[in-house]
Design a protein around this motif. Structure first.
Motif, PDB file in Angstrom:
ATOM      1  N   LEU A 149      16.505 -10.663  22.850  1.00 49.55           N
ATOM      2  CA  LEU A 149      15.993 -12.015  23.058  1.00 49.55           C
ATOM      3  C   LEU A 149      14.574 -12.235  22.541  1.00 49.55           C
ATOM      4  CD1 LEU A 149      17.586 -12.880  26.522  1.00 49.55           C
ATOM      5  CD2 LEU A 149      18.108 -13.923  24.306  1.00 49.55           C
ATOM      6  N   PRO A 150      13.636 -11.320  22.727  1.00 47.63           N
ATOM      7  CA  PRO A 150      12.293 -11.549  22.165  1.00 47.63           C
ATOM      8  C   PRO A 150      12.324 -11.707  20.639  1.00 47.63           C
ATOM      9  CG  PRO A 150      12.213  -9.836  23.831  1.00 47.63           C
ATOM     10  CD  PRO A 150      13.662 -10.105  23.587  1.00 47.63           C
ATOM     11  N   GLU A 153      13.895 -15.042  19.767  1.00 39.02           N
ATOM     12  CA  GLU A 153      12.977 -16.153  19.997  1.00 39.02           C
ATOM     13  C   GLU A 153      12.106 -16.391  18.768  1.00 39.02           C
ATOM     14  OE1 GLU A 153      10.021 -17.734  23.511  1.00 39.02           O
ATOM     15  OE2 GLU A 153       9.986 -15.597  23.027  1.00 39.02           O
ATOM     16  N   LYS A 154      11.668 -15.334  18.107  1.00 37.56           N
ATOM     17  CA  LYS A 154      10.875 -15.484  16.893  1.00 37.56           C
ATOM     18  C   LYS A 154      11.690 -16.157  15.786  1.00 37.56           C
ATOM     19  CE  LYS A 154       9.709 -11.128  16.605  1.00 37.56           C
ATOM     20  NZ  LYS A 154       9.076  -9.865  16.114  1.00 37.56           N
ATOM     21  N   VAL A 156      14.253 -18.171  16.237  1.00 37.89           N
ATOM     22  CA  VAL A 156      14.448 -19.570  16.647  1.00 37.89           C
ATOM     23  C   VAL A 156      13.260 -20.419  16.193  1.00 37.89           C
ATOM     24  CG1 VAL A 156      14.430 -21.097  18.668  1.00 37.89           C
ATOM     25  CG2 VAL A 156      16.010 -19.173  18.572  1.00 37.89           C
ATOM     26  N   LYS A 157      12.076 -19.908  16.374  1.00 38.86           N
ATOM     27  CA  LYS A 157      10.874 -20.639  15.971  1.00 38.86           C
ATOM     28  C   LYS A 157      10.788 -20.751  14.449  1.00 38.86           C
ATOM     29  CE  LYS A 157       8.225 -19.273  20.060  1.00 38.86           C
ATOM     30  NZ  LYS A 157       7.091 -18.458  20.576  1.00 38.86           N
ATOM     31  N   LYS A 162      18.790 -23.961  17.349  1.00 40.22           N
ATOM     32  CA  LYS A 162      18.988 -23.721  18.776  1.00 40.22           C
ATOM     33  C   LYS A 162      20.012 -22.607  18.996  1.00 40.22           C
ATOM     34  CE  LYS A 162      17.961 -28.441  20.367  1.00 40.22           C
ATOM     35  NZ  LYS A 162      17.688 -29.088  19.062  1.00 40.22           N
ATOM     36  N   VAL A 185      16.660 -16.756  30.096  1.00 41.57           N
ATOM     37  CA  VAL A 185      15.980 -17.532  29.045  1.00 41.57           C
ATOM     38  C   VAL A 185      14.922 -18.497  29.568  1.00 41.57           C
ATOM     39  CG1 VAL A 185      18.096 -17.405  27.679  1.00 41.57           C
ATOM     40  CG2 VAL A 185      17.615 -19.490  28.979  1.00 41.57           C
ATOM     41  N   LEU A 188      11.629 -18.407  27.931  1.00 44.71           N
ATOM     42  CA  LEU A 188      11.645 -18.362  26.467  1.00 44.71           C
ATOM     43  C   LEU A 188      11.563 -19.763  25.887  1.00 44.71           C
ATOM     44  CD1 LEU A 188      14.427 -15.654  25.935  1.00 44.71           C
ATOM     45  CD2 LEU A 188      11.943 -15.316  25.980  1.00 44.71           C
ATOM     46  N   ASP A 189      11.463 -19.837  24.579  1.00 41.62           N
ATOM     47  CA  ASP A 189      11.429 -21.121  23.874  1.00 41.62           C
ATOM     48  C   ASP A 189      12.577 -22.008  24.359  1.00 41.62           C
ATOM     49  OD1 ASP A 189      12.225 -22.976  21.503  1.00 41.62           O
ATOM     50  OD2 ASP A 189      10.247 -22.231  20.931  1.00 41.62           O
ATOM     51  N   ILE A 192      16.304 -22.088  23.242  1.00 43.37           N
ATOM     52  CA  ILE A 192      17.281 -21.075  23.644  1.00 43.37           C
ATOM     53  C   ILE A 192      17.906 -21.540  24.953  1.00 43.37           C
ATOM     54  CG2 ILE A 192      17.689 -18.656  24.209  1.00 43.37           C
ATOM     55  CD1 ILE A 192      15.217 -17.941  22.599  1.00 43.37           C
ATOM     56  N   ARG A 218      18.791 -27.693  28.695  1.00 45.61           N
ATOM     57  CA  ARG A 218      18.993 -26.719  27.616  1.00 45.61           C
ATOM     58  C   ARG A 218      20.483 -26.570  27.283  1.00 45.61           C
ATOM     59  NH1 ARG A 218      14.821 -21.651  27.644  1.00 45.61           N
ATOM     60  NH2 ARG A 218      13.017 -22.648  28.599  1.00 45.61           N
TER      61      ARG A 218
END
Length: 293
Positions: A149-150, A153-154, A156-157, A162, A185, A188-189, A192, A218
């Motif tokens: 997930l970390p 997340e990068k 996703v940005k 999504k 989540v 997180l951003d 997600i 979300r």
């Protein structure tokens, strides 16, 4: 006096009768040309009250891309979530764009892709993001390793795509319901979020309509279906809308009330060799439910 169940059965029978002439000639070699013309998502009355009702192409996992497109046209739906049976993950950007164009030219808009398994392999995950980007979709339905997930997340940005994490019911020891996804989540951003599979959510002991309202901020994709046995296993319990245990009206009301703008995808798992009759029945039943609301 007519009972609620008999009224439901009557409606179901009527919808099934209306659907069967469409389904019966699903993959005929000599299909009338007028049935294969591209359709306009904005043409005609809105039978779904603003919901973007379409098909998870996993429904057609045993048939070709061309047959899948024709079948979605036959039931009058205009949205799709693309599964890798119809577009391999190892495809090129040109191949991805061509498949997306084939859907669009037929009046079917790709809104998401998946379900995609995501691991800690960053190169494979990046390819998955590129895959979704190349189709023009904005959402990836996925089953991620929590340890990834970390890193995800990068991505996703970076891609502004999504992630809609799909829950898989009691057999899934990580994300049986969307509430376990929420815990994973929430920090997180916000891009997600969730793909609520209504059947798996109910089998995990939760009310899908309540989950939709609880997690609306979300909620990016929905897999829509009915299940014959809440204690049954996965796809073996999936059945046409109105034949099972789920409250189709309450789930539909919840989606309309929260103003859901993502894909509401029929995922008909029951008949992979010949899914069109069951899908047509479900589409007709949902139209009947909405018309009576």
């Amino acid at each position: 006096m007519t009972t609620d169940r008999s009224r439901r059965d009557l409606l179901k029978s009527a919808m099934f009768a209306a659907a069967m002439p469409i389904a019966g000639v699903a993959f005929a070699a000599d299909e009338p040309k007028d049935l294969l013309k591209p359709s306009n998502p904005t043409a005609g009355p809105d039978r779904f009250k603003g919901l973007k009702v379409g098909v998870a192409s996993y429904t057609f996992r045993k048939v070709t891309l061309e047959q899948t497109i024709k079948a979605i046209q036959r039931v009058g739906l205009h949205y799709v979530s693309i599964k890798d049976f119809h577009l391999p993950m190892k495809s090129t950007a040109e191949e991805r764009k061509a498949v997306a164009k084939a859907f669009v030219d037929a009046g079917i808009m790709p809104l998401s892709c998946g379900n995609v398994k995501l691991t800690t392999d960053e190169a494979a995950s990046r390819n998955a993001f590129e895959y979704v980007r190349d189709t023009g979709a904005k959402v990836m339905v996925c089953a991620p390793d929590p340890a990834a997930l970390p890193m995800l997340e990068k991505l996703v940005k970076e891609f502004d795509i999504k992630l809609a994490i799909h829950n898989h019911g009691p057999e899934d020891k990580i994300f049986p319901s969307p509430y376990e996804v929420q815990k994973a989540v929430e920090k997180l951003d916000p891009r997600i979020g969730y793909c609520i599979d209504v059947g798996h959510t109910a089998r995990a002991g939760h009310d899908p309509a309540k989950a939709m309202r609880d997690l609306k901020d979300r909620l990016y994709d929905v897999h829509f279906k009915d299940v014959a046995d809440l204690k049954g296993k996965s796809a073996k319990s999936e059945i046409e809308l109105g034949r099972g245990e789920l409250n189709i009206k309450s789930m539909t009301q919840a989606l309309i009330e929260i103003g859901f703008v993502g894909h509401v995808g029929f995922e008909h798992e029951k008949d992979p060799i010949d899914p069109l009759p069951g899908l047509a029945e479900s589409v007709g039943y949902l139209k009947g439910v909405i018309a009576a609301m």
